[in-house]
Design a protein around this motif. Structure first.
Motif, PDB file in Angstrom:
ATOM      1  N   VAL A 153      46.740  39.843  49.767  1.00  0.00           N
ATOM      2  CA  VAL A 153      45.752  40.227  50.787  1.00  0.00           C
ATOM      3  C   VAL A 153      44.589  40.959  50.100  1.00  0.00           C
ATOM      4  O   VAL A 153      43.430  40.817  50.493  1.00  0.00           O
ATOM      5  CB  VAL A 153      46.393  41.097  51.899  1.00  0.00           C
ATOM      6  CG1 VAL A 153      45.337  41.703  52.813  1.00  0.00           C
ATOM      7  CG2 VAL A 153      47.381  40.269  52.717  1.00  0.00           C
ATOM      8  N   GLY A 154      44.900  41.697  49.031  1.00  0.00           N
ATOM      9  CA  GLY A 154      43.856  42.358  48.242  1.00  0.00           C
ATOM     10  C   GLY A 154      42.835  41.358  47.721  1.00  0.00           C
ATOM     11  O   GLY A 154      41.632  41.627  47.700  1.00  0.00           O
ATOM     12  N   HIS A 155      43.300  40.180  47.318  1.00  0.00           N
ATOM     13  CA  HIS A 155      42.367  39.143  46.852  1.00  0.00           C
ATOM     14  C   HIS A 155      41.500  38.622  48.005  1.00  0.00           C
ATOM     15  O   HIS A 155      40.358  38.225  47.811  1.00  0.00           O
ATOM     16  CB  HIS A 155      43.133  37.985  46.211  1.00  0.00           C
ATOM     17  CG  HIS A 155      43.703  38.337  44.862  1.00  0.00           C
ATOM     18  ND1 HIS A 155      42.972  38.975  43.892  1.00  0.00           N
ATOM     19  CD2 HIS A 155      44.934  38.145  44.326  1.00  0.00           C
ATOM     20  CE1 HIS A 155      43.728  39.160  42.811  1.00  0.00           C
ATOM     21  NE2 HIS A 155      44.928  38.673  43.056  1.00  0.00           N
ATOM     22  N   HIS A 156      42.075  38.616  49.203  1.00  0.00           N
ATOM     23  CA  HIS A 156      41.293  38.238  50.388  1.00  0.00           C
ATOM     24  C   HIS A 156      40.156  39.244  50.603  1.00  0.00           C
ATOM     25  O   HIS A 156      39.015  38.854  50.855  1.00  0.00           O
ATOM     26  CB  HIS A 156      42.215  38.190  51.607  1.00  0.00           C
ATOM     27  CG  HIS A 156      41.518  37.945  52.904  1.00  0.00           C
ATOM     28  ND1 HIS A 156      40.827  36.777  53.175  1.00  0.00           N
ATOM     29  CD2 HIS A 156      41.375  38.724  54.015  1.00  0.00           C
ATOM     30  CE1 HIS A 156      40.302  36.856  54.393  1.00  0.00           C
ATOM     31  NE2 HIS A 156      40.618  38.019  54.915  1.00  0.00           N
ATOM     32  N   ILE A 157      40.474  40.525  50.462  1.00  0.00           N
ATOM     33  CA  ILE A 157      39.463  41.572  50.601  1.00  0.00           C
ATOM     34  C   ILE A 157      38.346  41.345  49.579  1.00  0.00           C
ATOM     35  O   ILE A 157      37.148  41.455  49.886  1.00  0.00           O
ATOM     36  CB  ILE A 157      40.092  42.988  50.393  1.00  0.00           C
ATOM     37  CG1 ILE A 157      41.241  43.227  51.370  1.00  0.00           C
ATOM     38  CG2 ILE A 157      39.026  44.085  50.500  1.00  0.00           C
ATOM     39  CD1 ILE A 157      40.881  43.184  52.832  1.00  0.00           C
TER      40      ILE A 157
ATOM     41  N   GLY B  71      32.835  40.081  48.248  1.00  0.00           N
ATOM     42  CA  GLY B  71      31.971  39.374  47.306  1.00  0.00           C
ATOM     43  C   GLY B  71      32.327  39.630  45.846  1.00  0.00           C
ATOM     44  O   GLY B  71      31.692  39.087  44.946  1.00  0.00           O
ATOM     45  N   VAL B  72      33.343  40.446  45.601  1.00  0.00           N
ATOM     46  CA  VAL B  72      33.758  40.753  44.231  1.00  0.00           C
ATOM     47  C   VAL B  72      34.202  39.479  43.507  1.00  0.00           C
ATOM     48  O   VAL B  72      33.804  39.221  42.368  1.00  0.00           O
ATOM     49  CB  VAL B  72      34.899  41.810  44.237  1.00  0.00           C
ATOM     50  CG1 VAL B  72      35.688  41.779  42.941  1.00  0.00           C
ATOM     51  CG2 VAL B  72      34.318  43.199  44.444  1.00  0.00           C
TER      52      VAL B  72
ATOM     53  N   ALA C  29      43.301  44.539  43.046  1.00  0.00           N
ATOM     54  CA  ALA C  29      44.221  44.036  44.081  1.00  0.00           C
ATOM     55  C   ALA C  29      45.499  44.879  44.103  1.00  0.00           C
ATOM     56  O   ALA C  29      46.083  45.103  45.169  1.00  0.00           O
ATOM     57  CB  ALA C  29      44.544  42.565  43.842  1.00  0.00           C
ATOM     58  N   ASP C  30      45.932  45.368  42.938  1.00  0.00           N
ATOM     59  CA  ASP C  30      47.089  46.263  42.881  1.00  0.00           C
ATOM     60  C   ASP C  30      46.785  47.599  43.549  1.00  0.00           C
ATOM     61  O   ASP C  30      47.620  48.152  44.259  1.00  0.00           O
ATOM     62  CB  ASP C  30      47.512  46.513  41.422  1.00  0.00           C
ATOM     63  CG  ASP C  30      48.282  45.337  40.840  1.00  0.00           C
ATOM     64  OD1 ASP C  30      48.941  44.617  41.622  1.00  0.00           O
ATOM     65  OD2 ASP C  30      48.224  45.135  39.623  1.00  0.00           O
ATOM     66  N   CYS C  31      45.592  48.110  43.314  1.00  0.00           N
ATOM     67  CA  CYS C  31      45.171  49.363  43.941  1.00  0.00           C
ATOM     68  C   CYS C  31      45.114  49.189  45.461  1.00  0.00           C
ATOM     69  O   CYS C  31      45.540  50.065  46.213  1.00  0.00           O
ATOM     70  CB  CYS C  31      43.813  49.785  43.385  1.00  0.00           C
ATOM     71  SG  CYS C  31      43.312  51.460  43.849  1.00  0.00           S
ATOM     72  N   TYR C  32      44.619  48.036  45.904  1.00  0.00           N
ATOM     73  CA  TYR C  32      44.583  47.733  47.340  1.00  0.00           C
ATOM     74  C   TYR C  32      46.000  47.669  47.920  1.00  0.00           C
ATOM     75  O   TYR C  32      46.250  48.102  49.040  1.00  0.00           O
ATOM     76  CB  TYR C  32      43.847  46.410  47.597  1.00  0.00           C
ATOM     77  CG  TYR C  32      42.341  46.493  47.411  1.00  0.00           C
ATOM     78  CD1 TYR C  32      41.692  47.716  47.270  1.00  0.00           C
ATOM     79  CD2 TYR C  32      41.562  45.339  47.402  1.00  0.00           C
ATOM     80  CE1 TYR C  32      40.320  47.792  47.108  1.00  0.00           C
ATOM     81  CE2 TYR C  32      40.178  45.395  47.243  1.00  0.00           C
ATOM     82  CZ  TYR C  32      39.567  46.618  47.095  1.00  0.00           C
ATOM     83  OH  TYR C  32      38.200  46.687  46.940  1.00  0.00           O
ATOM     84  N   ALA C  33      46.928  47.117  47.134  1.00  0.00           N
ATOM     85  CA  ALA C  33      48.331  47.078  47.575  1.00  0.00           C
ATOM     86  C   ALA C  33      48.852  48.515  47.703  1.00  0.00           C
ATOM     87  O   ALA C  33      49.629  48.824  48.612  1.00  0.00           O
ATOM     88  CB  ALA C  33      49.182  46.281  46.596  1.00  0.00           C
ATOM     89  N   GLY C  34      48.378  49.379  46.799  1.00  0.00           N
ATOM     90  CA  GLY C  34      48.752  50.799  46.871  1.00  0.00           C
ATOM     91  C   GLY C  34      48.215  51.455  48.138  1.00  0.00           C
ATOM     92  O   GLY C  34      48.895  52.278  48.758  1.00  0.00           O
TER      93      GLY C  34
END
Ligand SMILES: [Zn+2]
Length: 288
Positions: free
Chosen positions: A167-171, A176-177, A205-210
């Motif tokens: 889902v982090g990759h979706h963000i 636009g990253v 994406a790992d930080c977003y998972a965090g």
């Protein structure tokens, strides 16, 4: 993880494959050369033979995403994935609305064996992935079992972490990253390597998972003793250096794309400890 009885996301497709594992015939350059050589040896027109092979390829059974049988029993794994996806919708919905934006959630496709996406066909061997072309998260339900068996990761919280990472990759697609990284790559810039843009993208994406885990703990009290360690073990198990050590025996930093286990753990913890989106700018970080 105490997830039962929570809201389930409706943005889920159950994809079943009709083509089976790796259905279809893939022919690379090597295959074409082989067919041409065979044609010459057998005294046949190589072009004719290539045409024949191409025909075989197009008529080979392809994995198709067929709608789920509404009467099929919902497995616990599907239910779990829906609950976790719903919780990511809650987290990101709130973060987006804080800046007066509406969060368009991704669709999750649960498949087993093989699947077609806007990014091409994939089999279980690929592992979970996100396709920006159709904004869908693809999860092979067998992957989780394999993750537990092969990588020493596993457990429900680890599985949730993998979903939150995708889902982090979706963000990153929404912000636009991902496009910026792709532009650099398209211009011929180097994105691979230790400290490169691809690693930064993965660590973000790992930080977003965090961030998701922070919410799961602070508000839902989902976490049980051992869950954080479980997620960290998974990050460690799927860190590129661990995977490379297993497959090649040595670590080759130049081909890192996800970051080392230690880096993955650090960025996951950064999101988890702070719950602050601003802490996840891996692109500005001097050291990862
Ligand atoms: Zn990733």
């Amino acid at each position: 993880m105490k997830w039962r009885g929570q809201r389930e996301s409706s943005n889920v497709e159950i994809g079943s494959s009709s083509g089976g594992r790796g259905g279809g015939l893939k022919m690379g350059l090597g295959g074409i050369v082989l067919v041409v050589i065979l044609g010459l040896i057998m005294g046949k027109n190589p072009m004719e033979m290539l045409g024949l092979v191409a025909q075989m390829e197009s008529s080979a059974p392809r994995a198709a995403n067929t709608p789920a049988d509404p009467n099929a029993p919902v497995t616990e794994e599907q239910q779990f994935s829906k609950v976790v996806l719903a919780s990511t919708e809650d987290v990101w919905g709130r973060i987006f609305s804080a800046s007066n934006q509406k969060y368009p959630p991704p669709t999750m496709v649960l498949f087993s064996g093989a699947v077609q996406s806007a990014c091409g066909g994939a089999t279980s061997a690929v592992g979970p992935f996100y396709c920006p072309g159709d904004q869908k998260v693809y999860l092979d339900t067998q992957f989780f079992d394999e993750m537990t068996a092969k990588l020493g990761g596993g457990g429900d919280f680890a599985q949730a972490y993998v979903i939150a990472h995708e889902v982090g990759h979706h963000i990153q697609t929404l912000t636009g990253v991902s496009e910026q990284v792709n532009k650099v790559r398209a211009r011929g810039g180097t994105v691979e390597g230790d400290g490169g843009l691809l690693v930064r993208q993965e660590l973000q994406a790992d930080c977003y998972a965090g961030l998701w885990a922070h919410y799961a703990q602070q508000e839902k009290r989902w976490m049980e003793p051992g869950d954080l360690e479980e997620a960290i073990n998974t990050a460690q198990a799927i860190g590129d250096d661990t995977l490379q050590r297993q497959s090649r025996g040595t670590v080759v930093p130049d081909s890192f794309s996800h970051g080392s286990a230690e880096q993955r753990m650090r960025w996951f913890r950064r999101g988890f400890d702070s719950g602050d989106l601003g802490q996840c700018d891996t692109f500005k970080a001097a050291s990862l």
